[in-house]
Design an enzyme around this catalytic site. Sequence first.
Site, PDB file in Angstrom:
ATOM      1  N   ARG A 278       1.477   9.736  26.926  1.00 12.04           N
ATOM      2  CA  ARG A 278       2.078  10.981  27.413  1.00 12.04           C
ATOM      3  C   ARG A 278       1.103  12.116  27.125  1.00 12.04           C
ATOM      4  NH1 ARG A 278       6.427  12.898  23.712  1.00 12.04           N
ATOM      5  NH2 ARG A 278       4.827  14.427  23.192  1.00 12.04           N
ATOM      6  N   HIS A 282       6.710  16.252  25.492  1.00 18.07           N
ATOM      7  CA  HIS A 282       7.903  15.502  25.903  1.00 18.07           C
ATOM      8  C   HIS A 282       8.589  16.226  27.053  1.00 18.07           C
ATOM      9  CE1 HIS A 282      11.823  13.602  25.847  1.00 18.07           C
ATOM     10  NE2 HIS A 282      12.375  14.761  25.565  1.00 18.07           N
ATOM     11  N   TYR A 291       2.734  17.454  15.749  1.00 22.57           N
ATOM     12  CA  TYR A 291       2.882  16.084  15.249  1.00 22.57           C
ATOM     13  C   TYR A 291       1.805  15.108  15.705  1.00 22.57           C
ATOM     14  CZ  TYR A 291       5.317  15.729  19.784  1.00 22.57           C
ATOM     15  OH  TYR A 291       5.638  15.798  21.116  1.00 22.57           O
TER      16      TYR A 291
END
Lengths: 384, 327
Positions: A278, A282, A291
């Site tokens: 990805r 998100h 993160y």
Amino acid sequence: MSHAEFGPDLVEVFGPSQQDGGPELVQLLTPEGERVHHAEFDMDFSAEELRGFYRDMVLTRRIDTEATALQRHGELGIWAQLLGQEAAQIGAGRALRPQDYVFPTYREHGVAWCRGVDPLDLLGLFRGVDHGRWNPNDNNFGQYTIVIGAQVLHATGYAMGMQRDGVVGTGDPERDAAVIAHFGDGASSQGDVNEGFIFAASYNAPVVFFCQNNQWAISEPIERQTRIPLYQRALGFGFPGVRVDGNDVLATYAVTKAALQRARDGQGPTLIEAYTYRMGAHTTTDDPTRYRLSADVEHWKLKDPIARVEAYLKRNGLVDDGFLDTVKQEADDLGVRLREGCKALPDPDPHAIFDFVYDEIPPELAEQRDGFAAYTAGFEEAHS
Amino acid sequence: MSTQKITLAKGLNMGLRKAMEDDPKVLIMGEDVGRLGGVFRITDGLQKDFGEDRVIDSPLAESGIVGTAVGMAMRGYRPVVEIQFDGFVYPAYDQIVCQVAKIHFRSKGNTKMPMVIRIPFGGGIGAVEHHSESPEAQFAHTPGLKVVACSNPVDGYWMLQQAIACDDPVIFLEPKRQYHADKAELDESITPEPLFTSRVVKTGTDLTLLAYGPTVKTAMKAAEAAATEGKSLEVIDLRTLSPLDMGPVLDSVRRTGRAVIVHEAHVNLGMGAEVASRITEKCFYNLEAPVLRVGGFDTPYPPSRIEEDYLPDLDRVLDAVDRSLEF
């Protein structure tokens, strides 16, 4: 810590490092755009097919880019980006036949494109004017499902319905059909996905479980979801699992095509793990810098799904500037259409919220609807 | 026209059989519904006659049962799902509330969800935990679902067929304590009243007693006992919990001025609270007393040796009747 009485060491069982997908990754086109061959899933592609994949991926990426920009401009409430997953989705989407049925997550914009769903229709849900304005039965493309993994059971049940309709294993390519269920690595932890696997195996349902492992479930890395490569889970449920390079549209197409045919032939389910990344957040509300390392993103940039097809096409003289310019112009036109079309999407009539709660509206809800209409009409009179 | 005396279990079984004969798209799915005929034998003999493709023994996973039934409904089937016991519906709760209830709305009516979810509910059978619950309010609170409860063999036969014919999803509650209890005369030649209607089962003038499912029998006994003391109670079987059919209820309360509602479910935020509120809104000046509720206490269902103390029984209903009449 290896205790023999608890069985062998996991690394010994499941193989060596899974870095870059591990040794069992099915690949037909390397990140550098080199065509490679695979003993089981190799196939020939015409120049026209390859150009088609390229065009699909470029246009899909443009849908994603425009929608992300529309969210930044306040025209969408949120957008679920697919950047980096174009090959997984176009490969899977183009492997379908019209009679097959798709159960998507909320990120399957590329598959929607392949099914002929108007990309403008995808925006309504994210703008907040509807919950998905396309009719699932127009293109055999189900509605976006927000609850993670819930659609995997629907897909399995739909496939069981196909079995009962006698459209599985007849040998007639116009008739035999299958279902594809999309989900992600995070969803692989959901009970519904695992129950879907169990039901599909038990009834030998014609369903392909297509998992895009993009390495992240919002901020949770794949290591939080699984101790073994996801495709290897399939064996425990009693059907084959394959890991394919999800950034390789040729491999994704070939593997999905084979799995769908297996399902249509009545040989039951397959799990495909499309190993991808990805590249974006998100959704537009997420902040991946909190993160994950930018070095990881840089590593995956080198595996870009579009760049490798473009490199292959150019190196082999399969495209000219005219084709590339035409695709670019198409993308620009699509962008204009999406920008203008999105802003023109009308807000729904508040009175319409009562319309489809039921097929047959109960008298008490009709009373509530009429009361609301009278209430709002009172304001209109006061203002007139 | 011939009639026969049947139990509730038989009525439901006959209703399922008739629905399957009438419409080849009707499927049954659940745990142990095939060769065993279900743990309560409601599907007895159906797999033998309709085959394994139409009477489907499922893996032991309630979300899986309901979720795959959603997919079959999308494909044009009319699944009738059996949840083995009330307390086992919760693994499927997400599918029921987020999917079954909302798909028609989400799709602007493009996708219909003609599904029946049968749930044996209520207590009184001496069972272990999770086998005696009354979760109806949780489903009646969910827009998109319709919720009905049968109370007797004849309703079991007709209401189940009507629920299966309904294009909306229906939660179908069956009072498991009654499955193999009283028999009633079934005349298949009549035209049943519509599904989503309540029914006056005993007329009276002093107080309106409202019940559904297993408590209809309790309410009828209470009315008989009260009659010996010269009190005339009207008893209404609500039958439909969502939507509620308040017409007969309001007509009755306008005449009697008093209402008591009885259910096994917890009183707090139960069906009784909604019914009482609607009576108060529509019949405020007709009321001679507050609407009273008799139900399960607001505790988890107790161990079975004391369940009769938990469940609303004849005496607790009569106690509420007296309090209303003396108000």
